[in-house]
Enzyme design. Sequence first.
Site, PDB file in Angstrom:
ATOM      1  N   SER A 528      -2.374  14.704   5.006  1.00 45.86           N
ATOM      2  CA  SER A 528      -1.802  14.603   3.671  1.00 45.86           C
ATOM      3  C   SER A 528      -2.327  13.414   2.883  1.00 45.86           C
ATOM      4  O   SER A 528      -2.100  13.327   1.685  1.00 45.86           O
ATOM      5  CB  SER A 528      -0.284  14.542   3.766  1.00 45.86           C
ATOM      6  OG  SER A 528       0.095  13.518   4.645  1.00 45.86           O
ATOM      7  N   THR A 530      -4.255   9.091   2.927  1.00 47.34           N
ATOM      8  CA  THR A 530      -4.615   7.872   3.629  1.00 47.34           C
ATOM      9  C   THR A 530      -3.528   6.829   3.386  1.00 47.34           C
ATOM     10  O   THR A 530      -2.965   6.751   2.300  1.00 47.34           O
ATOM     11  CB  THR A 530      -5.956   7.342   3.096  1.00 47.34           C
ATOM     12  OG1 THR A 530      -6.860   8.430   3.078  1.00 47.34           O
ATOM     13  CG2 THR A 530      -6.499   6.243   3.974  1.00 47.34           C
ATOM     14  N   VAL A 531      -3.242   6.024   4.409  1.00 51.00           N
ATOM     15  CA  VAL A 531      -2.158   5.057   4.313  1.00 51.00           C
ATOM     16  C   VAL A 531      -2.705   3.636   4.355  1.00 51.00           C
ATOM     17  O   VAL A 531      -3.565   3.317   5.179  1.00 51.00           O
ATOM     18  CB  VAL A 531      -1.147   5.249   5.468  1.00 51.00           C
ATOM     19  CG1 VAL A 531       0.070   4.377   5.253  1.00 51.00           C
ATOM     20  CG2 VAL A 531      -0.755   6.707   5.598  1.00 51.00           C
ATOM     21  N   LYS A 545       0.948   5.348   0.695  1.00 51.16           N
ATOM     22  CA  LYS A 545       0.212   6.553   1.062  1.00 51.16           C
ATOM     23  C   LYS A 545      -0.422   7.154  -0.181  1.00 51.16           C
ATOM     24  O   LYS A 545       0.267   7.402  -1.169  1.00 51.16           O
ATOM     25  CB  LYS A 545       1.174   7.546   1.691  1.00 51.16           C
ATOM     26  CG  LYS A 545       0.542   8.855   2.041  1.00 51.16           C
ATOM     27  CD  LYS A 545       1.397   9.601   3.046  1.00 51.16           C
ATOM     28  CE  LYS A 545       0.532  10.405   3.974  1.00 51.16           C
ATOM     29  NZ  LYS A 545       1.115  10.614   5.268  1.00 51.16           N
ATOM     30  N   ASP A 637       5.899  19.239  10.443  1.00 49.56           N
ATOM     31  CA  ASP A 637       4.790  18.642  11.179  1.00 49.56           C
ATOM     32  C   ASP A 637       5.303  17.538  12.102  1.00 49.56           C
ATOM     33  O   ASP A 637       4.870  16.397  12.046  1.00 49.56           O
ATOM     34  CB  ASP A 637       3.740  18.108  10.199  1.00 49.56           C
ATOM     35  CG  ASP A 637       2.395  17.860  10.887  1.00 49.56           C
ATOM     36  OD1 ASP A 637       2.228  18.301  12.044  1.00 49.56           O
ATOM     37  OD2 ASP A 637       1.525  17.222  10.274  1.00 49.56           O
TER      38      ASP A 637
END
Length: 799
Positions: A528, A530-531, A545, A637
């Site tokens: 979902s 990149t953090v 995020k 998820d």
Amino acid sequence: MMRETFLLFLLFCSLIESSASKNTIKDHLQRGSSLSVDDSSDVIRSPDNTYTCGFYGFQSNAYWFAIWFTNSKERTAVWTANRNTPVNGRGSKMTFRRNGAMVLTDVDGMVVWETNTTSTDVDRAVLLNTGNLVLQNQKGQILWQSFDYPTDTLLPSQTLTKRKSLISALRRGSFEPGYFVLSYNSINVLILTYDSPETTVLYWPSPDPGFNVWSYGRTSYNSSRIAFFDDFGVFRSSDRWQFNASDMGFGIRRRLTMDYDGNLRIYSLNDSTGLWSISWQAIAQPCNVLGICGRNGICDNGVLQSECSCPPHHQQTNPTDVSQGCTPTFNTTCSNSTKFGFLEMPNTDYYGFDLNSIDAFLPTSFDACKDMCLRNCRCIAFSYRLTGEGLCFIKNALFNGFRSPNFPGSIYLKVPVDMETSESVSVLTSSNATCVEVVTVMLGSPSMYEPSETKVKWVYLYSFAIAIGVAEAFVMLLGWWLFYRKNALLTSLEEGYRMVSSQFRGFTYQELVKATQNFKVEIGRGGSGTVYKGILEDERVVAVKRLGDVSEGGEFWAEVSTIGKINHMNLVRMWGFCSHKRYKLLVYEYVENLSLAHRLFSTTFLQWKERFKVAVGIAKGLAYLHHECLEWVIHCDVKPENILLDESFEAKIADFGLAKLTQRGGQNSEFTRIRGTKGYMAPEWASNLPITAKVDVYSYGVVVLEMARGIRLSNIVVQEGEEEETELMRFLRVAKTKLQGEEMESWIEEIIDSRLGGLFSMKQAAKLVEIGVSCVEEDRNKRPTMDSVVHDLIDCESE
Ligand SMILES: *[C@@H]1O[C@H](CO)[C@@H](O)[C@H](O)[C@H]1NC(C)=O
Ligand SMILES: *[C@@H]1O[C@H](CO)[C@@H](O)[C@H](O)[C@H]1NC(C)=O
Ligand SMILES: *[C@@H]1O[C@H](CO)[C@@H](O)[C@H](O)[C@H]1NC(C)=O
Ligand SMILES: *[C@@H]1O[C@H](CO)[C@@H](O)[C@H](O)[C@H]1NC(C)=O
Ligand SMILES: *[C@@H]1O[C@H](CO)[C@@H](O)[C@H](O)[C@H]1NC(C)=O
Ligand SMILES: *[C@@H]1O[C@H](CO)[C@@H](O)[C@H](O)[C@H]1NC(C)=O
Ligand SMILES: *[C@@H]1O[C@H](CO)[C@@H](O)[C@H](O)[C@H]1NC(C)=O
């Protein structure tokens, strides 16, 4: 002729009954004896005569075995054995069988209800002065008691605990269970919810599922979950909630009842008149009981009673029961070919289910608002405030409707264009909810309490004040404030306000560039987005995020605000969001201690105690998402990578809600593309079945089995001469046979992560494996709910 004979017969019977009554009233029941429905005086009395126990019928020929107050004028039942299944008024019996069980049989001998006291040494059934029906042995030990199975009423000295709840009756004068529930939630706080087949909403102490426990004088840290009230009229709960009946003192008979209208009340009995008066109630305004009028229904607060009604072009879903809501009489299917128009319902609003709750505080013109609803297929109505510059909330479901002459806004109902003529709202039935203490508080639209930027809200409030006068604004503020801080002092108004709004807010892009030093430290990367790690100006450490594939337009805000409202110890808290050109950024609390994947599949693996704690934490977090949010969230998820651990190894689930945010498909469809991670995905993802919370239960099962085994179960094992299968398949093949068998203990020892060196609790390990196996059932109906998983795990937490 037949009829006269029959009446005479009845008269005769009643004469016999009254002459017999002196003889049949019992003070206990012995093994082998019974009470019969045919003799209305065949009852058990408590020694002080306060309570009576026996058959109770008030409608047609339906009878219940109940306990009631002997002296209340209208027999008030405090407990019933056969709540769901009344028995016949002839021939039914409550028998204390020789084998030790109390058994209720219907006229045809069918067992309707029984106690689990077979093969104990119970000797007598006694009704105590407290209203507790007990089965005791000769030593006086109690082996079964009605106090353990409350229906809608709690009596003094009876406890409400983890496993017990009070469930309202469906309607006045009925014992059938209804939808309003008093119980502890998974974070140990006593709450009221409306739990119908259609929706579950929390409505007390706050309608906001992420409510701040402390601001209601509660605590979530005491897990003993026990509440009771005493003979003095003082109620105490382990979450620190406490209150006193208004007629506090000894010598008054009281009951705490979860009423059919959704209010929780203490009633006191006037011994001389036999009438009840209310000496405390949880909710002052009947319309604050969410769900009281069902889907689409509207609640009107009257001075003495409130009533439910249906909007135009709607009819009562159940003609005899308003509380079941209203059904539209038109075709609501949204397609290009239908032209929609709007019907105004003045002074009306519906709580929650906003599609645009964040930008709703930006002034919007009426036409823009209308347009937003027209363009969005999920929108079935919008709310528009006439004050100031105009506020717009578009709704995707209508629950919790209310009307108040002071409410400065209208609901505009989306209807096919040919119905767009005005029609007054028809009041169909009154629900007779009595309102004892009428407080003139104007209820703003709940949408008004949605967190947003402080400034905007104040601007709105000020312009509103100018528009309708300072006095009313004060009432409005007061309303808002009472809503959030029932018992606080007026002087802390501003503080209370900040508390609500600071939980979640919008950030500017510059703020986040600065916090992350231009996205310097990357701490994770997933499907979902990149953090990055960052530090805010107020020194909070955050994880930012940056999302990849995000749906466009207003829906993003709606989803984000839903996530922003979610607040639970086992969920990673979202503090805010930012939208800048095509960037969408989410700001989360930073969790220190790496993910469960790191702590399971590496050399720094967790010890058993921590593992079990983590398993419980994940279950609690998921249970909250599935069962307690205003809008339920399916994670979709769940996997070890998405479980973060804080410094005390408390599990925090990350990335919930993103399924909706990043994967929304076309109109009305929830999930069009598969989401999730191979190895953790439930089988129904591959079939055409709708996706339910049970997909998370499946993934949870895989995760806990991995925690037990200490390896990835999606790894492929190749057996010689056989087809390849995953570790999970192999494990399940063996587990099915061993779980029941005698050799379970040795098997458990064999399969639990060998790196632990045998240092684990056998009972916990067996439980975890058992739960894991049931969670990964192919048939999702056989998988447990997360709520029941939490209960099962907590039971062996103290090992
Ligand atoms: C009966 O059931 C209750 C609650 O499920 C349990 O606490 C109690 O031990 C049971 N009694 C017997 C004799 O099995
Ligand atoms: C939790 O609540 C119970 C019941 O009110 C009380 O007896 C107990 O001391 C409380 N525990 C803590 C740690 O406060
Ligand atoms: C209830 O009464 C007790 C005295 O018995 C008092 O200490 C307490 O403050 C009262 N609580 C409330 C909420 O009024
Ligand atoms: C009970 O009701 C009677 C008659 O209405 C009234 O006079 C009396 O004060 C009441 N008693 C209590 C304890 O409220
Ligand atoms: C509603 O309209 C859609 C198309 O506009 C149609 O497919 C559907 O069958 C209709 N439903 C009912 C209940 O009339
Ligand atoms: C409905 O409208 C969308 C875009 O607005 C269009 O792509 C689609 O073909 C239309 N469908 C029908 C049946 O007209
Ligand atoms: C409501 O109250 C009125 C008078 O108090 C009564 O006549 C009526 O039957 C009640 N309606 C219901 C549905 O209980």
